[in-house]
Design a protein around this motif. Structure first.
Motif, PDB file in Angstrom:
ATOM      1  N   THR A   1       0.827  -1.205   0.000  1.00 41.73           N
ATOM      2  CA  THR A   1       0.000   0.000   0.000  1.00 41.73           C
ATOM      3  C   THR A   1       0.861   1.254   0.000  1.00 41.73           C
ATOM      4  OG1 THR A   1      -1.583  -1.249   1.331  1.00 41.73           O
ATOM      5  CG2 THR A   1      -1.895   1.118   1.212  1.00 41.73           C
ATOM      6  N   PRO A   2       0.530   2.268  -0.804  1.00 42.98           N
ATOM      7  CA  PRO A   2       1.319   3.500  -0.782  1.00 42.98           C
ATOM      8  C   PRO A   2       1.165   4.247   0.535  1.00 42.98           C
ATOM      9  CG  PRO A   2      -0.655   3.826  -2.083  1.00 42.98           C
ATOM     10  CD  PRO A   2      -0.593   2.351  -1.761  1.00 42.98           C
ATOM     11  N   VAL A   3       2.027   5.219   0.737  1.00 41.44           N
ATOM     12  CA  VAL A   3       1.980   6.050   1.937  1.00 41.44           C
ATOM     13  C   VAL A   3       1.605   7.459   1.496  1.00 41.44           C
ATOM     14  CG1 VAL A   3       3.201   6.825   3.992  1.00 41.44           C
ATOM     15  CG2 VAL A   3       3.834   4.656   2.917  1.00 41.44           C
ATOM     16  N   LEU A   4       0.420   7.895   1.897  1.00 38.84           N
ATOM     17  CA  LEU A   4      -0.131   9.164   1.431  1.00 38.84           C
ATOM     18  C   LEU A   4      -0.502  10.070   2.597  1.00 38.84           C
ATOM     19  CD1 LEU A   4      -2.681   7.802  -1.243  1.00 38.84           C
ATOM     20  CD2 LEU A   4      -0.232   8.243  -1.524  1.00 38.84           C
ATOM     21  N   GLY A   5      -0.426  11.363   2.345  1.00 36.04           N
ATOM     22  CA  GLY A   5      -0.987  12.330   3.282  1.00 36.04           C
ATOM     23  C   GLY A   5      -0.069  12.784   4.385  1.00 36.04           C
ATOM     24  N   PRO A   6      -0.633  13.108   5.544  1.00 35.50           N
ATOM     25  CA  PRO A   6       0.114  13.763   6.621  1.00 35.50           C
ATOM     26  C   PRO A   6       1.134  12.850   7.288  1.00 35.50           C
ATOM     27  CG  PRO A   6      -2.092  13.181   7.362  1.00 35.50           C
ATOM     28  CD  PRO A   6      -2.051  12.924   5.897  1.00 35.50           C
ATOM     29  N   SER A   7       2.066  13.508   7.981  1.00 33.32           N
ATOM     30  CA  SER A   7       3.081  12.801   8.755  1.00 33.32           C
ATOM     31  C   SER A   7       3.050  13.344  10.186  1.00 33.32           C
ATOM     32  CB  SER A   7       4.463  13.033   8.135  1.00 33.32           C
ATOM     33  OG  SER A   7       4.880  14.382   8.344  1.00 33.32           O
ATOM     34  N   ARG A   8       4.054  13.011  10.971  1.00 30.63           N
ATOM     35  CA  ARG A   8       4.111  13.510  12.352  1.00 30.63           C
ATOM     36  C   ARG A   8       4.374  15.010  12.404  1.00 30.63           C
ATOM     37  NH1 ARG A   8       8.599  10.620  15.567  1.00 30.63           N
ATOM     38  NH2 ARG A   8       7.540   8.806  14.670  1.00 30.63           N
ATOM     39  N   TYR A   9       4.843  15.583  11.315  1.00 32.24           N
ATOM     40  CA  TYR A   9       5.019  17.037  11.217  1.00 32.24           C
ATOM     41  C   TYR A   9       3.818  17.620  10.488  1.00 32.24           C
ATOM     42  CZ  TYR A   9       9.873  15.931  12.330  1.00 32.24           C
ATOM     43  OH  TYR A   9      11.017  15.464  12.948  1.00 32.24           O
ATOM     44  N   ASP A  10       3.234  18.678  11.043  1.00 31.40           N
ATOM     45  CA  ASP A  10       1.977  19.157  10.471  1.00 31.40           C
ATOM     46  C   ASP A  10       2.140  19.816   9.107  1.00 31.40           C
ATOM     47  OD1 ASP A  10       3.080  21.644  11.085  1.00 31.40           O
ATOM     48  OD2 ASP A  10       1.610  22.144  12.629  1.00 31.40           O
ATOM     49  N   ASN A  11       3.391  20.115   8.687  1.00 30.96           N
ATOM     50  CA  ASN A  11       3.584  20.713   7.367  1.00 30.96           C
ATOM     51  C   ASN A  11       4.398  19.823   6.421  1.00 30.96           C
ATOM     52  OD1 ASN A  11       6.025  21.074   8.734  1.00 30.96           O
ATOM     53  ND2 ASN A  11       6.432  23.061   7.764  1.00 30.96           N
ATOM     54  N   LEU A  12       4.496  18.529   6.746  1.00 28.13           N
ATOM     55  CA  LEU A  12       5.167  17.572   5.873  1.00 28.13           C
ATOM     56  C   LEU A  12       4.172  16.489   5.446  1.00 28.13           C
ATOM     57  CD1 LEU A  12       7.692  16.307   4.539  1.00 28.13           C
ATOM     58  CD2 LEU A  12       8.117  15.115   6.713  1.00 28.13           C
ATOM     59  N   PHE A  13       4.055  16.315   4.133  1.00 31.42           N
ATOM     60  CA  PHE A  13       3.104  15.354   3.578  1.00 31.42           C
ATOM     61  C   PHE A  13       3.854  14.356   2.695  1.00 31.42           C
ATOM     62  CE2 PHE A  13       0.949  19.164   4.746  1.00 31.42           C
ATOM     63  CZ  PHE A  13      -0.270  18.749   5.264  1.00 31.42           C
ATOM     64  N   LEU A  14       3.289  13.169   2.571  1.00 34.47           N
ATOM     65  CA  LEU A  14       3.979  12.075   1.890  1.00 34.47           C
ATOM     66  C   LEU A  14       3.171  11.563   0.708  1.00 34.47           C
ATOM     67  CD1 LEU A  14       4.940  10.090   5.125  1.00 34.47           C
ATOM     68  CD2 LEU A  14       6.212  11.941   4.023  1.00 34.47           C
ATOM     69  N   ASN A  15       3.891  11.155  -0.333  1.00 32.78           N
ATOM     70  CA  ASN A  15       3.263  10.553  -1.512  1.00 32.78           C
ATOM     71  C   ASN A  15       4.289   9.610  -2.128  1.00 32.78           C
ATOM     72  OD1 ASN A  15       1.520   9.931  -3.553  1.00 32.78           O
ATOM     73  ND2 ASN A  15       1.258  12.028  -4.315  1.00 32.78           N
ATOM     74  N   THR A  16       4.396   8.421  -1.562  1.00 30.99           N
ATOM     75  CA  THR A  16       5.438   7.495  -1.987  1.00 30.99           C
ATOM     76  C   THR A  16       4.993   6.055  -1.701  1.00 30.99           C
ATOM     77  OG1 THR A  16       7.801   6.979  -1.814  1.00 30.99           O
ATOM     78  CG2 THR A  16       6.660   7.545   0.233  1.00 30.99           C
ATOM     79  N   GLY A  17       5.853   5.091  -2.057  1.00 30.37           N
ATOM     80  CA  GLY A  17       5.578   3.691  -1.728  1.00 30.37           C
ATOM     81  C   GLY A  17       4.575   3.004  -2.627  1.00 30.37           C
ATOM     82  N   HIS A  18       4.453   3.437  -3.886  1.00 27.31           N
ATOM     83  CA  HIS A  18       3.442   2.877  -4.789  1.00 27.31           C
ATOM     84  C   HIS A  18       3.882   1.583  -5.458  1.00 27.31           C
ATOM     85  CE1 HIS A  18       2.514   7.183  -4.455  1.00 27.31           C
ATOM     86  NE2 HIS A  18       1.266   6.873  -4.732  1.00 27.31           N
ATOM     87  N   GLY A  19       5.111   1.178  -5.287  1.00 33.03           N
ATOM     88  CA  GLY A  19       5.593  -0.055  -5.883  1.00 33.03           C
ATOM     89  C   GLY A  19       5.507  -0.040  -7.393  1.00 33.03           C
ATOM     90  N   THR A  20       4.870  -1.071  -7.977  1.00 27.86           N
ATOM     91  CA  THR A  20       4.730  -1.152  -9.427  1.00 27.86           C
ATOM     92  C   THR A  20       3.534  -0.353  -9.944  1.00 27.86           C
ATOM     93  OG1 THR A  20       3.370  -3.141  -9.254  1.00 27.86           O
ATOM     94  CG2 THR A  20       5.740  -3.471  -9.454  1.00 27.86           C
TER      95      THR A  20
END
Length: 419
Positions: free
Chosen positions: A364-383
């Motif tokens: 599963t990809p990793v999307l959206g917020p992180s532990r920092y309120d101004n850092l967002f993620l969009n990664t881990g989509h594999g193939t």
């Protein structure tokens, strides 16, 4: 709002597009000389909405052992002295059970279906061209055992509302006429009618041009050294050439390299590279070439028509961050195109390529917020980065802009890993 996007692959560029469309001032950073020059460069070209599934599935560990002994095997594992690699492998095996599979697939389909639904609007808005086709994917079975085994996939496709057709040999040839030349090499297939195809790199380049016209600032040749943290928030992106680049919010869309900037600031993601290979060759005779995408179930190789070219992609190699394209690396994909479409393309003019797919152990990809309120993620989509790009880009952009994404991000964020 000023937003800094790290990464100019298809994931980063789609995120930048939706951010700019939402009124943000966007800067995109990438170490390459242009967009789409790493994992987005020469992938299989499949928009695999119907084939959205985690690699971690019941029975996969035993299948993997069998694959390792095949002459033209779909999987290579190089046992590196790497705690990260082994930890990721153990986590993946732990997800190879029925309960985890269904949870993970449900999360992935949520993103995939959303991407399927929003991509046509993006194409209509921008008018970009990318050798796109809407003729589905044909999963080709060489044996009756494979055909019978597909019943489990059919049940899951039906459960998630993914349209499909079960085809005998003649029906497969009706869909892909060139297969008539090799009709004795397969028994039937499973056609996923909602799937599309297209050149991911052409799409990324064209969309980057649209973004630039909207005012997005692309800064290429900027290698990222790390993230600066001040007062419990991200204060900037430190680059080797331009120094610190600041914004109000930050999006990490760096694929397999995301952990290199996230881990040092305490966002621990189990994203690990799984290497893939492809060759691209010119069509020599349209009558003997594929018309859409064929997935060879035996070798796990995809053959995709991209305009006047054929893209053949496959193989999963777990070998760390190696981008080496060895002399025999593309033997399997070359064999498959020669075996199924011997008159369709000129293999002597094939261009080889390799890239690193950013894989999570649950798929599963990793999307959206992180532990920092101004850092967002969009990664881990594999193939499935190309498949999920528009949906994940739009959902993450909405989260950055303070809007409620149109899909539920529950189970998709870094929180499931404690990040």
């Amino acid at each position: 709002m000023k937003v800094v996007v790290m990464g100019a692959g298809v994931i980063g560029v789609t995120t930048a597009y939706y951010l700019a469309r939402g009124g943000a001032e966007v800067t995109v950073l990438d170490r390459q000389a242009g967009p789409g020059l790493e994992t987005s460069y020469a992938n299989a070209g499949e928009l695999s909405y119907g084939m959205t599934s985690p690699w971690a599935a019941p029975g996969v560990p035993m299948k993997a052992l069998k694959w390792l002994f095949m002459k033209r095997r779909p999987l290579f594992i190089w046992p590196l002295i790497s705690p990260t690699m082994w930890k990721w492998g153990v986590q993946m095996i732990r997800n190879c059970n029925e309960e985890s599979y269904r949870v993970n697939k449900g999360r992935m389909v949520r993103v995939s279906n959303y991407s399927r639904d929003v991509m046509p609007d993006l194409i209509a808005e921008t008018g970009i061209e990318y050798d796109g086709r809407e003729q589905g994917t044909l999963q080709l079975f060489r044996t009756a055992k494979q055909m019978k085994g597909s019943k489990a996939d059919q049940e899951i496709l039906a459960e998630y509302g993914s349209p499909y057709e079960v085809l005998g040999r003649d029906a497969c040839i009706a869909v892909e006429p060139a297969l008539a030349e090799v009709r004795n090499k397969f028994v039937g297939g499973l056609r996923l009618t909602a799937d599309r195809t297209g050149d991911c790199r052409l799409f990324t380049i064209a969309l980057a041009e649209s973004c630039a016209a909207m005012g997005v600032d692309f800064q290429y040749g900027q290698s990222i050294r790390g993230l600066a943290v001040e007062g419990g928030r991200i204060a900037g992106v430190d680059t080797e050439i331009a120094g610190r680049i600041t914004g109000d919010a930050y999006v990490c869309a760096m694929g397999s390299y995301a952990p290199s900037v996230l881990n040092p600031v305490g966002v621990k993601l189990p994203v690990y590279p799984v290497k893939g290979y492809s060759v691209t060759l010119p069509v020599t005779d349209d009558a003997f070439a594929p018309q859409s995408t064929i997935m060879d179930e035996t070798h796990k190789v995809a053959i995709t028509r991209l305009g006047d070219r054929i893209r053949v992609a496959g193989t999963a190699e777990i070998a760390g961050y190696s981008n080496r394209l060895g002399p025999h690396a593309t033997d399997t994909v070359r064999h498959v195109i020669g075996d199924l479409f011997p008159k369709g393309g000129d293999i002597s003019k094939a261009e080889g390529w390799t890239g690193l797919r950013p894989m999570t152990p649950d798929g599963t990809p990793v999307l959206g917020p992180s532990r920092y309120d101004n850092l967002f993620l969009n990664t881990g989509h594999g193939t499935l980065g190309w498949t999920m790009a528009c949906g994940s880009g739009r959902a993450v952009a909405d989260a950055v802009l303070g809007k409620t994404p149109e899909i539920d991000l529950d189970g998709l964020t870094a929180a499931r890993y404690g990040g």
